[in-house]
Design a protein around this motif. Structure first.
Motif, PDB file in Angstrom:
ATOM      1  N   ASN A 185       0.814  -1.217   0.000  1.00  0.00           N
ATOM      2  CA  ASN A 185       0.000   0.000   0.000  1.00  0.00           C
ATOM      3  C   ASN A 185       0.848   1.266   0.000  1.00  0.00           C
ATOM      4  OD1 ASN A 185      -2.500  -1.397   0.097  1.00  0.00           O
ATOM      5  ND2 ASN A 185      -2.227  -1.740   2.298  1.00  0.00           N
ATOM      6  N   GLN A 186       2.131   1.126  -0.290  1.00  0.00           N
ATOM      7  CA  GLN A 186       3.033   2.268  -0.244  1.00  0.00           C
ATOM      8  C   GLN A 186       2.796   3.217  -1.415  1.00  0.00           C
ATOM      9  OE1 GLN A 186       7.265   1.026   1.202  1.00  0.00           O
ATOM     10  NE2 GLN A 186       6.506  -0.632  -0.070  1.00  0.00           N
ATOM     11  N   SER A 187       3.006   4.493  -1.177  1.00  0.00           N
ATOM     12  CA  SER A 187       2.976   5.492  -2.245  1.00  0.00           C
ATOM     13  C   SER A 187       4.370   5.744  -2.794  1.00  0.00           C
ATOM     14  CB  SER A 187       2.381   6.810  -1.721  1.00  0.00           C
ATOM     15  OG  SER A 187       1.034   6.639  -1.341  1.00  0.00           O
ATOM     16  N   PHE A 188       5.376   5.521  -1.958  1.00  0.00           N
ATOM     17  CA  PHE A 188       6.769   5.676  -2.379  1.00  0.00           C
ATOM     18  C   PHE A 188       7.639   4.894  -1.398  1.00  0.00           C
ATOM     19  CE2 PHE A 188       5.683   9.057   0.502  1.00  0.00           C
ATOM     20  CZ  PHE A 188       6.760   9.148   1.366  1.00  0.00           C
ATOM     21  N   ALA A 189       8.866   4.615  -1.808  1.00  0.00           N
ATOM     22  CA  ALA A 189       9.790   3.855  -0.961  1.00  0.00           C
ATOM     23  C   ALA A 189      11.214   4.192  -1.355  1.00  0.00           C
ATOM     24  CB  ALA A 189       9.534   2.354  -1.095  1.00  0.00           C
ATOM     25  N   ARG A 190      12.155   3.937  -0.418  1.00  0.00           N
ATOM     26  CA  ARG A 190      13.573   4.223  -0.649  1.00  0.00           C
ATOM     27  C   ARG A 190      14.331   2.912  -0.793  1.00  0.00           C
ATOM     28  NH1 ARG A 190      17.247   8.399   2.993  1.00  0.00           N
ATOM     29  NH2 ARG A 190      19.297   7.819   2.150  1.00  0.00           N
ATOM     30  N   LEU A 191      15.179   2.821  -1.805  1.00  0.00           N
ATOM     31  CA  LEU A 191      15.874   1.577  -2.117  1.00  0.00           C
ATOM     32  C   LEU A 191      16.722   1.077  -0.956  1.00  0.00           C
ATOM     33  CD1 LEU A 191      16.611  -0.619  -4.171  1.00  0.00           C
ATOM     34  CD2 LEU A 191      18.481   0.866  -4.957  1.00  0.00           C
ATOM     35  N   SER A 192      17.566   1.922  -0.384  1.00  0.00           N
ATOM     36  CA  SER A 192      18.471   1.477   0.671  1.00  0.00           C
ATOM     37  C   SER A 192      17.701   0.942   1.873  1.00  0.00           C
ATOM     38  CB  SER A 192      19.399   2.624   1.101  1.00  0.00           C
ATOM     39  OG  SER A 192      18.640   3.743   1.534  1.00  0.00           O
ATOM     40  N   VAL A 193      16.584   1.575   2.204  1.00  0.00           N
ATOM     41  CA  VAL A 193      15.765   1.123   3.333  1.00  0.00           C
ATOM     42  C   VAL A 193      15.118  -0.220   3.011  1.00  0.00           C
ATOM     43  CG1 VAL A 193      13.732   1.629   4.736  1.00  0.00           C
ATOM     44  CG2 VAL A 193      15.335   3.464   4.142  1.00  0.00           C
ATOM     45  N   ALA A 194      14.583  -0.353   1.793  1.00  0.00           N
ATOM     46  CA  ALA A 194      13.929  -1.603   1.381  1.00  0.00           C
ATOM     47  C   ALA A 194      14.912  -2.767   1.380  1.00  0.00           C
ATOM     48  CB  ALA A 194      13.307  -1.438   0.000  1.00  0.00           C
ATOM     49  N   ILE A 195      16.141  -2.521   0.919  1.00  0.00           N
ATOM     50  CA  ILE A 195      17.156  -3.575   0.880  1.00  0.00           C
ATOM     51  C   ILE A 195      17.531  -4.013   2.291  1.00  0.00           C
ATOM     52  CG2 ILE A 195      19.590  -4.032   0.353  1.00  0.00           C
ATOM     53  CD1 ILE A 195      19.221  -2.471  -2.230  1.00  0.00           C
ATOM     54  N   ASP A 196      17.717  -3.053   3.193  1.00  0.00           N
ATOM     55  CA  ASP A 196      18.060  -3.390   4.578  1.00  0.00           C
ATOM     56  C   ASP A 196      16.947  -4.187   5.254  1.00  0.00           C
ATOM     57  OD1 ASP A 196      20.480  -2.126   4.324  1.00  0.00           O
ATOM     58  OD2 ASP A 196      19.801  -0.234   5.224  1.00  0.00           O
ATOM     59  N   ILE A 217      14.592   6.687  -4.920  1.00  0.00           N
ATOM     60  CA  ILE A 217      13.242   6.703  -4.370  1.00  0.00           C
ATOM     61  C   ILE A 217      12.292   6.289  -5.485  1.00  0.00           C
ATOM     62  CG2 ILE A 217      11.361   8.182  -3.527  1.00  0.00           C
ATOM     63  CD1 ILE A 217      13.414   9.809  -2.024  1.00  0.00           C
ATOM     64  N   GLU A 218      11.382   5.389  -5.163  1.00  0.00           N
ATOM     65  CA  GLU A 218      10.416   4.893  -6.132  1.00  0.00           C
ATOM     66  C   GLU A 218       9.020   5.394  -5.771  1.00  0.00           C
ATOM     67  OE1 GLU A 218      10.360   2.405  -9.633  1.00  0.00           O
ATOM     68  OE2 GLU A 218      11.985   3.039  -8.314  1.00  0.00           O
ATOM     69  N   PHE A 219       8.344   6.006  -6.749  1.00  0.00           N
ATOM     70  CA  PHE A 219       6.957   6.429  -6.580  1.00  0.00           C
ATOM     71  C   PHE A 219       6.045   5.394  -7.232  1.00  0.00           C
ATOM     72  CE2 PHE A 219       9.189  10.473  -6.272  1.00  0.00           C
ATOM     73  CZ  PHE A 219       8.506  11.133  -5.249  1.00  0.00           C
ATOM     74  N   PHE A 220       4.916   5.097  -6.590  1.00  0.00           N
ATOM     75  CA  PHE A 220       3.921   4.199  -7.150  1.00  0.00           C
ATOM     76  C   PHE A 220       2.629   4.984  -7.361  1.00  0.00           C
ATOM     77  CE2 PHE A 220       6.616   1.696  -4.224  1.00  0.00           C
ATOM     78  CZ  PHE A 220       7.257   0.899  -5.170  1.00  0.00           C
ATOM     79  N   PHE A 221       2.098   4.929  -8.589  1.00  0.00           N
ATOM     80  CA  PHE A 221       0.889   5.671  -8.933  1.00  0.00           C
ATOM     81  C   PHE A 221      -0.233   4.695  -9.249  1.00  0.00           C
ATOM     82  CE2 PHE A 221       4.444   8.405 -10.683  1.00  0.00           C
ATOM     83  CZ  PHE A 221       4.509   9.219  -9.550  1.00  0.00           C
ATOM     84  N   ARG A 222      -1.390   4.942  -8.661  1.00  0.00           N
ATOM     85  CA  ARG A 222      -2.501   3.987  -8.752  1.00  0.00           C
ATOM     86  C   ARG A 222      -3.741   4.569  -9.430  1.00  0.00           C
ATOM     87  NH1 ARG A 222       0.316   2.787  -4.136  1.00  0.00           N
ATOM     88  NH2 ARG A 222       0.623   0.566  -3.661  1.00  0.00           N
ATOM     89  N   ARG A 223      -4.492   3.661 -10.022  1.00  0.00           N
ATOM     90  CA  ARG A 223      -5.836   3.954 -10.525  1.00  0.00           C
ATOM     91  C   ARG A 223      -6.731   2.822 -10.044  1.00  0.00           C
ATOM     92  NH1 ARG A 223      -6.057   4.078 -16.666  1.00  0.00           N
ATOM     93  NH2 ARG A 223      -5.861   6.356 -16.581  1.00  0.00           N
ATOM     94  N   ASN A 224      -7.802   3.155  -9.326  1.00  0.00           N
ATOM     95  CA  ASN A 224      -8.702   2.133  -8.772  1.00  0.00           C
ATOM     96  C   ASN A 224      -7.932   1.099  -7.952  1.00  0.00           C
ATOM     97  OD1 ASN A 224     -10.893   3.355 -10.097  1.00  0.00           O
ATOM     98  ND2 ASN A 224     -10.507   2.172 -11.963  1.00  0.00           N
ATOM     99  N   ASP A 225      -7.014   1.594  -7.123  1.00  0.00           N
ATOM    100  CA  ASP A 225      -6.234   0.756  -6.196  1.00  0.00           C
ATOM    101  C   ASP A 225      -5.238  -0.173  -6.880  1.00  0.00           C
ATOM    102  OD1 ASP A 225      -7.497   1.821  -3.932  1.00  0.00           O
ATOM    103  OD2 ASP A 225      -9.171   0.417  -4.126  1.00  0.00           O
ATOM    104  N   ARG A 226      -5.018  -0.013  -8.189  1.00  0.00           N
ATOM    105  CA  ARG A 226      -4.014  -0.827  -8.887  1.00  0.00           C
ATOM    106  C   ARG A 226      -2.873   0.070  -9.350  1.00  0.00           C
ATOM    107  NH1 ARG A 226      -2.271  -2.559 -13.838  1.00  0.00           N
ATOM    108  NH2 ARG A 226      -3.742  -1.362 -15.088  1.00  0.00           N
ATOM    109  N   VAL A 227      -1.638  -0.381  -9.141  1.00  0.00           N
ATOM    110  CA  VAL A 227      -0.485   0.382  -9.612  1.00  0.00           C
ATOM    111  C   VAL A 227      -0.464   0.349 -11.140  1.00  0.00           C
ATOM    112  CG1 VAL A 227       2.032   0.564  -9.644  1.00  0.00           C
ATOM    113  CG2 VAL A 227       0.870  -0.134  -7.546  1.00  0.00           C
ATOM    114  N   VAL A 228      -0.549   1.518 -11.759  1.00  0.00           N
ATOM    115  CA  VAL A 228      -0.572   1.598 -13.224  1.00  0.00           C
ATOM    116  C   VAL A 228       0.653   2.321 -13.781  1.00  0.00           C
ATOM    117  CG1 VAL A 228      -3.085   1.440 -13.388  1.00  0.00           C
ATOM    118  CG2 VAL A 228      -1.997   3.696 -13.119  1.00  0.00           C
ATOM    119  N   ALA A 229       1.447   2.906 -12.897  1.00  0.00           N
ATOM    120  CA  ALA A 229       2.657   3.597 -13.345  1.00  0.00           C
ATOM    121  C   ALA A 229       3.567   3.830 -12.140  1.00  0.00           C
ATOM    122  CB  ALA A 229       2.314   4.932 -14.012  1.00  0.00           C
ATOM    123  N   GLY A 230       4.801   4.188 -12.431  1.00  0.00           N
ATOM    124  CA  GLY A 230       5.756   4.465 -11.366  1.00  0.00           C
ATOM    125  C   GLY A 230       6.861   5.376 -11.857  1.00  0.00           C
TER     126      GLY A 230
END
Length: 224
Positions: free
Chosen positions: A73-84, A107-120
């Protein structure tokens, strides 16, 4: 900007440049996500390390802890944190891969339409560069702005089908085509014969009024 199988329209370009500038990143990569969580229609900025994108598409994406399949359910995340947090061999391998390509963090952004990730969108920092203090707070504040400006310009599969009279199978073939897949790879992904893939392509060419694979990609990548 360098458009690669993607949309280089002014609105997309402006949004990507805005994210890179306000976050003080080294480079950005925008992409669309299909119903099978395949990434396609990439738009890359200058500064994306040479070879990174090609290797990512060729298979390293399977190890990416920031791939949309892990977005939850994330809107964005950081690579170094995710790897750790992962602490897996796959995550360690991906860290080494990014480092060898000249990427220190992203940093990765996740963009959703109707609760589905459709772009990033990926915002990358090169080796020797640190993510500035407070960047994650800024990322949180600009996420909805970016999502509104980028997602509203995407056509849904049903809209594409209605516009050109495409079947669901033809849309699947087009999605894989936009990912750069060969006829044989499309055959394997969809579990259909090579001759059937060629037949689908003939029908797609006829419906879109084009004659080449690259023309299909260009036409389906345009904003509507």
């Amino acid at each position: 900007m360098i458009a690669l199988l993607g949309r280089s329209d002014p609105a997309t370009t402006q949004a990507i440049q805005f994210a890179r500038g306000i976050l003080e990143g080294s480079a950005t990569a925008f992409y669309e996500v299909d119903g099978n969580l395949n990434l396609n229609r990439f738009v890359l900025s200058s500064g994306v390390p040479s070879g990174f994108h090609e290797q990512y598409i060729a298979g390293m994406n399977r190890l990416d802890p920031l791939h949309p399949r892990a977005a939850s359910n994330q809107s964005f995340a950081r690579l170094s944190v995710a790897i750790d947090r992962c602490g897996t061999q796959e995550a360690a391998t991906y860290r080494n891969f990014a480092g060898q390509c000249g990427i220190s963090d992203m940093i990765e952004f996740f963009f959703r339409r109707n609760d589905r990730v459709v772009a990033g969108m990926s915002v990358l920092w090169g080796l020797g560069c640190k993510i500035p203090e407070g960047t994650m707070n800024i990322a949180e504040k600009i996420h909805d702005y970016l999502e509104f400006n980028l997602i509203n310009r995407l056509s849904s599969p049903s809209e594409e089908a209605a516009r050109y009279g495409l079947t669901s199978r033809e849309l699947e073939v087009i999605e894989l085509l936009c990912c750069g897949r060969t006829n044989r790879e499309i055959s394997e992904c969809l579990n259909i014969g090579l001759a059937t893939v060629k037949t689908h392509l003939i029908h797609i060419f006829e419906k879109l009024g084009v004659e080449t694979r690259s023309a299909v990609v260009a036409m389906m990548s345009r904003p509507h």
